[in-house]
Design an enzyme around this catalytic site. Structure first.
Site, PDB file in Angstrom:
ATOM      1  NE  ARG A  31      -2.631   0.940   3.500  1.00  0.00           N
ATOM      2  CZ  ARG A  31      -3.336   0.630   4.596  1.00  0.00           C
ATOM      3  NH1 ARG A  31      -4.567   0.157   4.472  1.00  0.00           N
ATOM      4  NH2 ARG A  31      -2.833   0.778   5.799  1.00  0.00           N
ATOM      5  CE  LYS A  71      -2.381   4.577   7.423  1.00  0.00           C
ATOM      6  NZ  LYS A  71      -3.624   5.138   7.950  1.00  0.00           N
ATOM      7  CD  GLU A 121     -11.750   5.707   4.531  1.00  0.00           C
ATOM      8  OE1 GLU A 121     -11.271   4.817   5.248  1.00  0.00           O
ATOM      9  OE2 GLU A 121     -11.130   6.197   3.570  1.00  0.00           O
TER      10      GLU A 121
HETATM   11  N1  PLP Z   1      -9.258   4.204   6.717  1.00  0.00           N
HETATM   12  C1  PLP Z   1      -8.443   5.188   7.113  1.00  0.00           C
HETATM   13  C2  PLP Z   1      -8.754   6.566   6.678  1.00  0.00           C
HETATM   14  C3  PLP Z   1      -7.330   4.900   7.925  1.00  0.00           C
HETATM   15  O1  PLP Z   1      -6.525   5.869   8.328  1.00  0.00           O
HETATM   16  C4  PLP Z   1      -7.094   3.570   8.322  1.00  0.00           C
HETATM   17  C5  PLP Z   1      -5.947   3.244   9.144  1.00  0.00           C
HETATM   18  O2  PLP Z   1      -4.960   2.769   8.703  1.00  0.00           O
HETATM   19  C6  PLP Z   1      -7.972   2.584   7.881  1.00  0.00           C
HETATM   20  C7  PLP Z   1      -9.046   2.930   7.084  1.00  0.00           C
HETATM   21  C8  PLP Z   1      -7.768   1.155   8.259  1.00  0.00           C
HETATM   22  O3  PLP Z   1      -6.756   0.567   7.500  1.00  0.00           O
HETATM   23  P1  PLP Z   1      -5.898  -0.637   8.069  1.00  0.00           P
HETATM   24  O4  PLP Z   1      -6.860  -1.695   8.455  1.00  0.00           O
HETATM   25  O5  PLP Z   1      -5.060  -1.045   6.923  1.00  0.00           O
HETATM   26  O6  PLP Z   1      -5.143  -0.134   9.225  1.00  0.00           O
HETATM   27  C1  COI Z   2      -4.125   3.240  11.679  1.00  0.00           C
HETATM   28  O1  COI Z   2      -5.113   2.616  12.037  1.00  0.00           O
HETATM   29  O2  COI Z   2      -3.005   2.734  11.655  1.00  0.00           O
HETATM   30  C2  COI Z   2      -4.200   4.620  11.257  1.00  0.00           C
HETATM   31  O3  COI Z   2      -3.325   5.079  10.594  1.00  0.00           O
HETATM   32  C3  COI Z   2      -5.342   5.427  11.681  1.00  0.00           C
HETATM   33  C4  COI Z   2      -4.896   6.664  12.367  1.00  0.00           C
HETATM   34  C5  COI Z   2      -6.100   7.516  12.482  1.00  0.00           C
HETATM   35  C6  COI Z   2      -4.267   6.419  13.699  1.00  0.00           C
END
Ligand code: PLP
Ligand code: COI
Length: 341
Positions: free
Chosen positions: A82, A184, A220
Site C-alpha cells: 500500500r 494513505k 469511511e
Molecule cells: N481508513 C483510514 C482513513 C485509515 O486511516 C485507516 C488506518 O490505517 C484505515 C481505514 C484502516 O486501515 P488498516 O486496516 O489497513 O489499518
Molecule cells: C491506523 O489505524 O493505523 C491509522 O493510521 C489510523 C490513524 C487515524 C491512527
C-alpha cells in the site's frame, strides 16, 4: 530482555518516544542502506517539499506479544504494498516492499523492550512514513526523500475501549472521486482535522464521510473503514474507489467467510439503508474493531439493535477471531503473521 517500566494496561493512543527508529535517505535517484538511530528529531530545510506541498505518505501497523511469548506483526507485506501505491500517486520514489518489511521488523526488534506483554491490552504501534526532504518552491515533486519507521506503545484508539461509539454524518467531504482517498497520504488527514474537532465539540466520537460525488453512499471515517452486519447475519462493507483499502477490513471479510462461515460482501452501501443493519463497527489497525451504537444524520438518530453498552454478537465474534489470530491463540492463514526474530 527486560521490558520498560510502563503501566501497559492504562495506555491511551498517544506518542511515547522509544529508543530506536529506522532512517533511509533517497538521494541521486537511489535509496541508501538505512540505519537505526537513537535520534528522534528530523532536521530538514525550511523549504522541504513536505513542509510546502504536503508530499508525505505513511502506514500504520502493530506488533503483538503472542500467548507463547513471540513478537509478531500482522500482514506487513500488505502495508508495504500500500505504501508503494501511495508513493506512486504522490510522485514519490517507491520504497520497495521487501525492504519495507525488513525495516519494520528491524525497528520492532530494536524496541523489543517496548512491546507490551500478552494480555495487557496494549500493542506497539509502528509508523512507517516517507516525505520529500529537499527544497521545492515551484509546485513539483521533491528530488530527495526520507523514509523512517518509529514505534510507540499504545492502548485503545477510542477512549472507553469497547464501549459503542456515536458517529455523525459529516457535512464535510473527505475525498473526491478520482482524488487521493484510496492512499494513505497526510493530506487526507489534514483536511479531516476541522471535521473531527467539530464532531468532538458536538459530542460525537467520529465522522461518517459520504461519497463526495452524490453524498448518498457511506465511505469511511477519518481513520477507519466501516463494517455492517445485516439482520440475517451477513457482513457487508462499503466498496468505493475513494476509501483506504483497509488491511483489517480485507482480513475480516476473509475471517467472516473462512472462520465463521458467514456470508460477506463488499458493495456500495447507501445512507438510506443504514437503519436496516443490526450491527456496525469501525475497523482498522488503530481501531481494531470498535463497535458503533448510533449514527446521527442531522438530528435523525439511527440506533443499531446491538445497543450502546456492548459489541454486537457478530462483531464480537469477528473481533475475538481476528485478535486471536494476531495474538497467536487461533491458527492464522498462511502468510498473515510475520515473526520478529
Ligand atoms: N481508513 C483510514 C482513513 C485509515 O486511516 C485507516 C488506518 O490505517 C484505515 C481505514 C484502516 O486501515 P488498516 O486496516 O489497513 O489499518
Ligand atoms: C491506523 O489505524 O493505523 C491509522 O493510521 C489510523 C490513524 C487515524 C491512527
Amino acid at each position: 530482555m527486560e521490558k520498560k517500566n510502563i503501566d501497559w494496561s492504562n495506555l491511551g493512543f498517544g506518542y511515547i518516544q522509544t529508543d530506536f527508529r529506522f532512517v533511509s535517505n533517497y538521494v541521486n535517484g537511489a535509496w541508501d542502506e538505512g540505519v537505526l538511530t537513537e535520534d528522534a528529531n528530523v532536521v530538514i530545510n525550511e523549504c522541504a517539499g513536505v513542509l510546502q506541498y504536503a508530499q508525505t505518505v505513511f502506514e500504520g501497523m502493530k506488533a503483538y506479544t503472542t500467548a507463547d511469548g513471540r513478537i509478531v506483526t500482522f500482514r506487513p507485506d500488505l502495508n508495504g504494498e500500500r505504501m508503494e501505491q501511495s508513493a506512486r500517486r504522490l510522485e514519490m520514489p517507491v520504497f520497495p516492499k521487501e525492504k519495507f518489511v525488513e525495516a519494520v521488523l528491524k525497528t520492532i526488534k530494536a524496541n523489543e523492550a517496548y512491546v507490551p506483554p500478552y494480555g495487557s491490552g496494549a500493542t506497539l504501534y509502528v509508523r512507517p512514513y516517507m516525505f520529500g526532504s529537499n527544497p521545492v518552491i515551484g509546485v513539483k515533486p521533491a528530488d530527495e526523500y526520507q523514509f523512517r519507521v518509529f514505534t510507540t506503545p499504545v492502548g485503545p484508539y477510542f477512549k472507553g475501549g469497547v464501549k459503542p461509539l456515536t458517529i455523525r454524518v459529516s457535512d464535510f467531504d473527505r475525498a473526491a472521486p478520482r482524488g487521493t482517498g484510496h492512499i494513505k497520504a497526510g493530506l487526507n488527514y489534514a483536511m479531516s482535522l476541522h471535521a473531527i474537532v467539530d464532531a468532538h465539540k458536538q459530542g460525537y466520537d467520529e465522522n461518517m464521510y459520504l461519497d463526495a460525488g452524490t453524498r448518498t453512499k457511506v465511505e469511511e471515517t477519518g481513520g477507519a473503514n466501516f463494517l455492517f452486519v445485516t439482520k440475517e447475519g451477513k457482513v457487508v462493507t462499503p466498496k468505493s474507489g475513494s476509501i483506504l483499502p483497509s488491511i483489517t477490513r480485507r482480513s475480516l471479510v476473509q475471517v467472516a467467510k473462512e472462520y465463521l462461515g458467514l456470508e460477506a460482501e463488499e458493495r456500495e452501501i447507501y445512507l438510506e439503508e443504514l437503519a436496516d443493519f443490526a450491527e456496525c463497527g469501525l475497523c482498522g489497525t488503530a481501531a481494531v474493531i470498535s463497535p458503533v451504537g448510533k449514527i446521527v444524520d442531522h438530528g435523525k438518530e439511527i440506533c443499531f439493535p446491538s445497543g450502546m453498552t456492548e459489541m454486537g454478537p457478530v462483531t464480537k465474534k469477528l473481533y475475538d477471531t481476528l485478535t486471536g489470530i494476531q495474538m497467536g491463540t487461533i491458527k492464522a492463514p498462511e502468510g498473515w503473521i510475520a515473526e520478529v526474530k
